[in-house]
Design an enzyme around this catalytic site. Sequence first.
Site, PDB file in Angstrom:
ATOM      1  N   GLU A  76      86.196  76.933 -37.311  1.00 50.56           N
ATOM      2  CA  GLU A  76      85.492  75.970 -38.164  1.00 50.56           C
ATOM      3  C   GLU A  76      85.568  74.549 -37.629  1.00 50.56           C
ATOM      4  O   GLU A  76      84.582  73.810 -37.668  1.00 50.56           O
ATOM      5  CB  GLU A  76      86.033  76.021 -39.597  1.00 50.56           C
ATOM      6  CG  GLU A  76      85.632  77.276 -40.385  1.00 50.56           C
ATOM      7  CD  GLU A  76      86.586  78.441 -40.197  1.00 50.56           C
ATOM      8  OE1 GLU A  76      87.528  78.330 -39.387  1.00 50.56           O
ATOM      9  OE2 GLU A  76      86.396  79.476 -40.874  1.00 50.56           O
ATOM     10  N   HIS A 145      89.879  81.991 -51.951  1.00 54.22           N
ATOM     11  CA  HIS A 145      88.447  82.287 -51.816  1.00 54.22           C
ATOM     12  C   HIS A 145      87.686  82.054 -53.122  1.00 54.22           C
ATOM     13  O   HIS A 145      86.625  82.625 -53.333  1.00 54.22           O
ATOM     14  CB  HIS A 145      88.237  83.746 -51.394  1.00 54.22           C
ATOM     15  CG  HIS A 145      88.617  84.052 -49.986  1.00 54.22           C
ATOM     16  ND1 HIS A 145      89.898  83.951 -49.520  1.00 54.22           N
ATOM     17  CD2 HIS A 145      87.874  84.440 -48.917  1.00 54.22           C
ATOM     18  CE1 HIS A 145      89.931  84.289 -48.227  1.00 54.22           C
ATOM     19  NE2 HIS A 145      88.721  84.583 -47.854  1.00 54.22           N
TER      20      HIS A 145
END
Lengths: 342, 325
Positions: A76, A145
């Site tokens: 990322e 998440h």
Amino acid sequence: MVTDVGVREISYIQAFNEALTDEMRRDPTVMVMGEDVAGAGGREGFEDAWGGVMRLTKGLYPEFGPSRVRDTPISEAGFIGAGVGAAATGLRPVVELMYVGFYGVCADQITNNAAKMHYMFGGKVKIPLTIFAGTGAGTNSAAQHSETLYSLFVHFPGLKCVAPSDPYTAKGLLIASIRDDDPVIVFNNRQLMGLRPEGHVPEESYEIPIGEARIVREGSDVTLIGVGYTTHVCRQAAADLEAEGYSAEVLDLLSLSPMDEDAIVSSVQKTRKVVIVDEDYPRCSMAGDISALVAEQAFDYLDAPPRRVTPPHTSVPYSRPLEALYVPNKDDVVAAAHEVME
Amino acid sequence: MSATKLDDKTLLWMYRTMLTIRRFEEQARREADAGKLRGMHSAVGQEAVPTGVCVHLRDGDYIFGTHRSHHHCIAKGLDIKLMMAELLGKATGTNKGKGGTMHIADIEKGMLGANGIVGSNIPVATGAALRAQVQGTDLVSVVFFGDGAANQGVLHESMNLAGIWKLPIIFVCENNRYAQSTPFEYAVAGESVADRAAGYDMPGIAVNGMSVLDVYEVAGEAVRRARAGDGPTLIEAMTYRYMGHFGADNPLMYRTEDEEDEFKARDCNRQLKGYLMENAIATEAELDAMDEEVLEEVAEATRFANDSPFPDPSELTTDVYVSYR
């Protein structure tokens, strides 16, 4: 804006995908990258195997090819940072950060580079980068998440932040974000993607201006303010309140930064009561920020203190019965509305 | 197969561990298919890797996992009853139902957590090795991660730290060839994770992860080095995930049946079973009886999990802080 006669109902995912497709057709500088946005890394015979973890980018690879639609390694910091560099030098990258909780891996690139380069360099560089990220609890996905994290990004000057609340706003806000010359974070709530499509989505291209809220339901007794998924919750609560004889106005924030302060203040001046519903952690949140705004700018109009409905100050639990208590629901909103209306 | 001389007890422990992983994962899949949990990452096919590593570990050593960590937990000796209860979000689970399938942890057993952020556990494991070194112990730290995490910057920062400080850590890359659907040949420049060790002053060894005996040998040397103060090792175990990334996905969307068959033909459990029989360590009947016992243990764990209560609503806001005042 709406020219169709019939109602065109498509899902959030389809609407988002349509916006991406339209913008890539319109502007050759728009490109998409992220983990599995096509899938299988271009392997022959398996092109477009995945189309993104939420299927938001399905079909882009076959149409636009490997140069403009790139699967990335799980890096990322690398690929969000590359998005900043590509944006600074002439592209309009649209980059998927799969779940917003993964921001931590690449926070430096977002907050120190994307957000600040235009300002630090005296306005001489533009970063027309769009980052979209999945948010929200309610899917049995546990603490890493299921986050929302609006306020982390809103905190930074230089970042624009939008949270669509249905297919119509998903399409219009994404198009506006891609065309915007500033970096924009688009928060996609996962529960919204699972809802039955409702409401018209025009086939043609349209923008929903960044910085403007909308009233999705007029009312006079109380203002319910929703952000993304919680707008859906506010609509449900407003229907329940109507059955009880109350008239609730629902304001859909849509833009978190910049925020439509006028729309908030004028609605509260009208109804004199406000309930702010936010799925993010409660401390230093959008809900707190809006509450402060109302207290400062509409104090004399208020019949009751602003009321916030948020999760408790805790991480998101895995166990389903606990998770059900975590996410604000319509009953919480109705109860809060009763409180402010006495 | 490796020619390493291993005692029968250790071999049978490894076989039983691998069977337990396989049967637990199969049952967990059934629980997920029944709607009792979502998004579960199964490790069927990868049993040999943590088994061949954890057999060298002892009390006090720590391991660190990934989003796909049921097999790590079982190899480190966690109670499958508590694990299954955690999967179902029950109060009796390893994490009291708060963490779930992606975050199983058991500090007493030396499992310092599965982690849903790719690569996120690698520096934490490095910290456990730092503690072992600072306190003058001969304990080691093991971090498991996938080929996807090999491309996270934090792996490189952690390997560099471990390299300069000679930390007692083993970096175990379980290369199951896919990061979700992305093939490692596409995502890993140079197509070798092991080769990256050269830049960080440590051995980098690629090993057949479908053979527990091969993993045993390589991991044994790495653990010996770490305990002796000779520093870290990077192991790249070439393995294969039989199921999809999280269960609901069909892996044939991004790979061929021929490729799957090629790896399944080298199934680690079946290979070890054959080895045990060929070397007269156990008969087929004895190994099948062991399988029956394992199946019963898994069934018992499943009953325990299903019969356990959900957490009390008050648990929503406990454990946020140790002490909040």
